[in-house]
Design an enzyme around this catalytic site. Structure first.
Site, PDB file in Angstrom:
ATOM      1  CG  ASP A   1      -6.120  -2.781  -4.046  1.00  0.00           C
ATOM      2  OD1 ASP A   1      -6.782  -2.034  -3.295  1.00  0.00           O
ATOM      3  OD2 ASP A   1      -4.977  -3.172  -3.769  1.00  0.00           O
TER       4      ASP A   1
ATOM      5  CB  SER B   1      -0.937  -0.073   1.216  1.00  0.00           C
ATOM      6  OG  SER B   1      -1.995   0.819   1.100  1.00  0.00           O
TER       7      SER B   1
ATOM      8  CG  HIS C   1      -5.633  -2.470   0.157  1.00  0.00           C
ATOM      9  ND1 HIS C   1      -4.990  -1.991  -0.963  1.00  0.00           N
ATOM     10  CD2 HIS C   1      -5.055  -1.856   1.216  1.00  0.00           C
ATOM     11  CE1 HIS C   1      -4.068  -1.108  -0.582  1.00  0.00           C
ATOM     12  NE2 HIS C   1      -4.073  -1.022   0.727  1.00  0.00           N
TER      13      HIS C   1
END
Length: 528
Positions: free
Chosen positions: A471, A244, A498
């Site tokens: 995602d 991320s 995610h």
């Protein structure tokens, strides 16, 4: 609706890894005990004492600042230490701060490669807790046998000292309970901006070292810390795993220290060229796709809170949550489920389909004027513990983003951003007039230190970028663009969640482990 919520790149849920096999080659100058003298690899002038420091590993108990951290740090074989770094790298002789570190040492097969340093994103999430989560699951796998698994809490975060401090626990509860952000009237805008300005002032007033600390929280400084950590761990080159927002740390490190990279695995990538508005709009579209997937899953369920027609899910959802703006639901503990908390709980559930059952339960409860499940999801997102104490993540999230991106102050641009957000994510449209209120970053007391750009990574080994087709937080195309910019290899995962590496998907895990252990990249066009 207000300037879109900054749901960007919250930490991934790091689940158990499947024990897999991969080819093995070693390249290290350190031994299992980490015994060495002097720094490893190149040292910038004036920083010798930081690069050559010896880490004093010991009990992790004193490093826990929350109940969840205390539980995570109690795992078998975990060790913790502190890394000392300059507050301001431009003045290394000045004030210093410390970063919290956690490691699980490599197995005893004698083929240790070095350290696998990881960051789960946020920005502001605890790398120590992420490493603790991963460490137990990789025991016996090539990663656990060949690497020390190391997580660090970035400056200002978690066990690092000092922490960013903006709101007290009571103030955070009150902020969540209030839905002033949906008021687009002139009075509402003035109130929102006053609150944003006061938040920025509290961050500067309550954080140790004040504005100097806030000015040096960004990714620009974090990657310098990461290079000090690399040397202190005894690794001449860095092996890095970023999830991320941690992908931004990865590609920024590669640009700053191209000769010091061994391998970079970047999962759930940010697009390095996108400005904050385009990123938020793209993310809104991602959450809308995840909401549509949830609605399609829910429709056949006998108890689907949104009804049996997925095409009507947005309307049904808004009819459930919009009344909370004027009539929040009072819970048994005296707290109130606000519109903000209901939508935040929904966003949390859309990060992975493992939360969809819980989301449906929460929406059904809302029909009966109950809100405990949605509040529990919102508490998970906000990292509020059972004792009512919050992790530092939310304060750090804002503080880091305010120096990592140029501020948005043009009210016409803010209104345009909201219109774009409503178009791509209609389920999050609150039905109220748009607000032109500027957020806390517009009033931040120090300037930004970074801005969007393609990283210059000439000479860096090819990175492996993993991107998931649906995602919700970091859209698939961001990973496509980052892989191209890095001259790396893209691995596509077809799913709705995610991030994915080390979360039980054998195809992804095999490819990622092979890359980290021996540098083998998957074939071009590989999809899992």
């Amino acid at each position: 609706m207000p300037f879109p919520k900054r749901y960007l790149s919250r930490p991934a849920c790091l689940l158990a890894i499947v024990a897999l096999t991969a080819g093995l080659t070693a390249c290290t100058q350190d031994d299992q005990d980490g015994a060495r003298s002097g720094p490893a690899g190149p040292v910038p002038a004036g920083l010798e004492r930081f690069y050559a420091q010896q880490l004093d590993w010991g009990d992790c108990g004193p490093f826990a600042t929350t109940q969840s951290a205390a539980s995570a740090f109690s795992g078998e074989g975990l060790e913790c230490a502190r890394l000392t770094v300059p507050l301001d790298y431009g003045r290394p002789e000045g004030a210093t701060i410390t970063l919290g570190l956690l490691r699980k040492r490599a197995g005893d097969d004698g083929d240790r490669i070095g350290s696998l340093v990881l960051n789960p994103g946020g920005p502001g999430a605890s790398g120590m807790q992420a490493a603790a989560s991963i460490a137990g699951s990789v025991t016996g796998s090539p990663l656990g046998e060949r690497f020390d698994v190391v997580g660090f809490d970035p400056r200002g975060v978690g066990a690092s000292d000092p922490q960013v401090e903006c709101l007290t626990d009571a103030e955070r509860d009150a902020d969540r309970a209030s839905d002033t952000e949906v008021d687009g009237t002139p009075q509402g805008v003035a109130r929102q901006e006053a609150e944003a300005k006061e938040f920025a002032a509290k961050c500067a007033r309550r954080t140790e070292h004040g504005e100097e600390m806030l000015a040096h929280l960004g990714t620009r400084d974090v990657v310098k810390d990461l290079d000090v950590l690399r040397s202190a761990l005894g690794d001449e080159k860095l092996t890095y795993l970023g999830y991320s927002y941690g992908t931004r740390i990865g590609y920024t490190y590669a640009e700053a220290f191209p000769r010091n990279v061994r391998a970079l695995l970047l999962d759930g990538a940010l697009d390095p060229e996108q400005d904050v508005v385009d990123s938020l709009v793209a993310q809104g579209e991602g959450f809308a796709k995840a909401f549509a997937e949830f609605a399609a899953w829910c429709a056949p369920q006998q108890d689907c809170a949104l009804g049996s027609d997925p095409d009507g899910a947005t309307k049904a959802y808004r009819e459930l949550v919009r009344p909370l703006i004027d009539n929040p639901v009072t819970l048994g503990d005296g707290r109130r489920l606000s519109y903000e908390d209901a939508t935040t709980g929904t966003i949390q559930a859309l990060y992975s389909d493992q939360f969809w059952e819980q989301l449906n339960t929460g929406l059904n409860e809302l029909k009966r004027h109950r809100g405990s499940t949605l509040m529990a999801l919102a508490d998970m997102y906000n990292e509020r513990g059972p004792n009512g104490h919050y992790a530092s993540t939310q304060d750090a999230f804002t503080a880091i983003r305010c120096v990592d991106d140029p501020r948005v102050t043009d009210k016409a641009k803010i209104l345009a951003a909201q219109r774009r957000y409503e178009e791509v994510a209609p389920f999050l449209d609150d039905g109220e007039p748009d607000s032109s209120a500027r957020d806390a970053c517009a009033f931040w007391p120090v300037p930004n230190t970074s801005e969007p750009h393609l990283p210059d990574v000439e000479g860096v080994p090819p990175a492996l970028v993993i991107s998931t087709t649906n995602d919700p937080a970091t859209p698939y195309q961001a990973g496509v663009r980052l892989a191209k910019a890095m001259g790396g290899r893209l691995l596509t995962y077809e799913g709705t969640q995610h991030t994915v590496f080390l979360q039980g998907e054998a195809c992804v895990d095999e490819a990622g482990i092979a890359y980290l252990v021996d540098g083998t990249l998957p074939e071009r066009g590989t999809r899992c």
